[in-house]
Design an enzyme around this catalytic site. Sequence first.
Site, PDB file in Angstrom:
ATOM      1  N   CYS A  91      -0.474   5.336   3.241  1.00  0.00           N
ATOM      2  CA  CYS A  91      -0.958   3.988   2.962  1.00  0.00           C
ATOM      3  C   CYS A  91      -0.040   2.952   3.629  1.00  0.00           C
ATOM      4  O   CYS A  91      -0.075   2.796   4.840  1.00  0.00           O
ATOM      5  CB  CYS A  91      -1.132   3.767   1.473  1.00  0.00           C
ATOM      6  SG  CYS A  91      -2.226   2.368   1.089  1.00  0.00           S
ATOM      7  N   HIS A 180      -4.350   8.064  -0.344  1.00  0.00           N
ATOM      8  CA  HIS A 180      -3.216   8.504  -1.170  1.00  0.00           C
ATOM      9  C   HIS A 180      -3.388   9.978  -1.557  1.00  0.00           C
ATOM     10  O   HIS A 180      -3.933  10.293  -2.628  1.00  0.00           O
ATOM     11  CB  HIS A 180      -3.117   7.651  -2.438  1.00  0.00           C
ATOM     12  CG  HIS A 180      -2.562   6.292  -2.210  1.00  0.00           C
ATOM     13  ND1 HIS A 180      -1.210   6.031  -2.163  1.00  0.00           N
ATOM     14  CD2 HIS A 180      -3.173   5.104  -2.000  1.00  0.00           C
ATOM     15  CE1 HIS A 180      -1.006   4.745  -1.941  1.00  0.00           C
ATOM     16  NE2 HIS A 180      -2.190   4.152  -1.840  1.00  0.00           N
ATOM     17  N   GLU A 182      -1.130  11.834  -2.608  1.00  0.00           N
ATOM     18  CA  GLU A 182      -0.121  12.193  -3.608  1.00  0.00           C
ATOM     19  C   GLU A 182      -0.532  11.900  -5.038  1.00  0.00           C
ATOM     20  O   GLU A 182       0.075  12.431  -5.978  1.00  0.00           O
ATOM     21  CB  GLU A 182       1.204  11.453  -3.296  1.00  0.00           C
ATOM     22  CG  GLU A 182       1.300  10.004  -3.761  1.00  0.00           C
ATOM     23  CD  GLU A 182       0.592   8.987  -2.892  1.00  0.00           C
ATOM     24  OE1 GLU A 182       0.929   7.801  -2.992  1.00  0.00           O
ATOM     25  OE2 GLU A 182      -0.318   9.382  -2.122  1.00  0.00           O
TER      26      GLU A 182
END
Length: 243
Positions: A91, A180, A182
């Site tokens: 990001c 994202h 994660e």
Amino acid sequence: MSAPVVLVVEHEDGTGPAMVGERLVQAGLRLDLRRPWQGDPLPGSLDDHDGLLVLGGSMGPYDDERAPWLPQVRELLRQAVARDLPTLGICLGMELLTVACGGKVGHALRPEVGLVDLTPLQEGADDVLFGALGERPRAVQWHWEETENLPAGAVRLLTSERCAHQAYRLGNHIWGVQFHPEVLASDISHWGRADDTPVRALGLEPDDVVRKVDHDEPALRAVWGGMTDRWARVVASCVAPAD
């Protein structure tokens, strides 16, 4: 032989490496987590690191006054590209990579928040990270800015309906992703509270966004955990043998 060391740059509270960090540690890598927003110093070079992970944040890639460490992060990214050191920018991390290498980031005309379908591009069919994702992987998005112009030599890997550049590669070992990989529902629940007004301005209910991410957690873990495992193998494979 000591474990490969990845420098991890976290830009603000609540935006840590989360699942990606967990999978890297499980794969045998060691994380050197730096929080410059808390006063942690960033290294001047990457000589003591085998990989670089630059995380997201609510600031933009040009917000040097708000986050005065950003020029140093951009310099570290340029060093990584020059050495083709395994790097993953997430990001804001991708946006910093873009501007560090001569591309351009601007405000998204149609910001993405929540689960979004991604489309793999033919150029990425043989990519070591993204070549095995399947036809329409879903990922969590949370961005109001995006890459407008790619750096010279970048290879586009993923796109989406609203965002042309969801992932790209520079060289052989440098990747940026706008989404994202994660995060899971527990990681973004406070993002929804913090961004309640702008999220609602997009016609979304923050709690509904979190519920949908929670529902897709098994698939998110499988797809993006697998991608992280592949990046960990890239990091390990690039470690120079000890003398």
